[in-house]
Scaffold this motif. Structure first.
Motif, PDB file in Angstrom:
ATOM      1  N   LEU A  64       0.847  -1.194   0.000  1.00 50.72           N
ATOM      2  CA  LEU A  64       0.000   0.000   0.000  1.00 50.72           C
ATOM      3  C   LEU A  64       0.879   1.240   0.000  1.00 50.72           C
ATOM      4  N   PHE A  65       0.415   2.285  -0.675  1.00 52.88           N
ATOM      5  CA  PHE A  65       1.178   3.526  -0.779  1.00 52.88           C
ATOM      6  C   PHE A  65       0.329   4.688  -0.278  1.00 52.88           C
ATOM      7  N   HIS A  66       0.835   5.399   0.717  1.00 53.90           N
ATOM      8  CA  HIS A  66       0.169   6.635   1.145  1.00 53.90           C
ATOM      9  C   HIS A  66       0.420   7.719   0.104  1.00 53.90           C
ATOM     10  N   ASP A  67      -0.558   8.602  -0.078  1.00 50.35           N
ATOM     11  CA  ASP A  67      -0.439   9.676  -1.060  1.00 50.35           C
ATOM     12  C   ASP A  67       0.261  10.911  -0.499  1.00 50.35           C
ATOM     13  N   ARG A  68       0.583  10.876   0.786  1.00 47.43           N
ATOM     14  CA  ARG A  68       1.368  11.916   1.450  1.00 47.43           C
ATOM     15  C   ARG A  68       1.908  11.304   2.738  1.00 47.43           C
ATOM     16  N   ASN A  69       2.918  11.919   3.301  1.00 50.16           N
ATOM     17  CA  ASN A  69       3.497  11.405   4.532  1.00 50.16           C
ATOM     18  C   ASN A  69       2.524  11.648   5.684  1.00 50.16           C
ATOM     19  N   ARG A  70       2.138  10.582   6.361  1.00 55.92           N
ATOM     20  CA  ARG A  70       1.162  10.665   7.453  1.00 55.92           C
ATOM     21  C   ARG A  70       1.741  10.255   8.799  1.00 55.92           C
TER      22      ARG A  70
END
Length: 96
Positions: A64-70
């Motif tokens: 899975l890839f986050h679309d921004r650093n969380r």
């Protein structure tokens, strides 16, 4: 027999992620019938994401890839939501 989900939160681990994946895959667990490695990339910018793409097509992985650093906590929550194993463990993406 139990099933195992292994959650790995990743952020800028281009130098270590392949070794960690191979170490996790190499652990012999005779009491585990199946295992799934759930990797969440928390918007790495160092090439880590590119290294993870080939694993997307392998049945033993969920990538899975986050679309921004969380942050690590959010990455772990994302990964845990995707687990299916009766046992869930968390593995760091670096060798510490």
């Amino acid at each position: 027999m139990e099933s195992l989900s292994i959650v790995i939160s990743v952020f800028n681990e281009v130098n270590t992620i392949k070794d960690i994946i191979e170490q996790v895959r190499g652990v012999h667990l005779p009491q585990i019938a199946s295992r799934k490695i759930v990797i969440v990339d928390d918007y790495s910018t160092d090439g880590t994401r590119d290294l993870l793409v080939p694993y997307k097509d392998q049945n033993a992985f969920k990538i899975l890839f986050h679309d921004r650093n969380r942050g690590k906590g959010a990455s772990l929550r994302t990964g845990i939501e995707e687990t299916t194993g009766s046992i869930v463990i968390i593995q760091d993406a670096n060798p510490e």
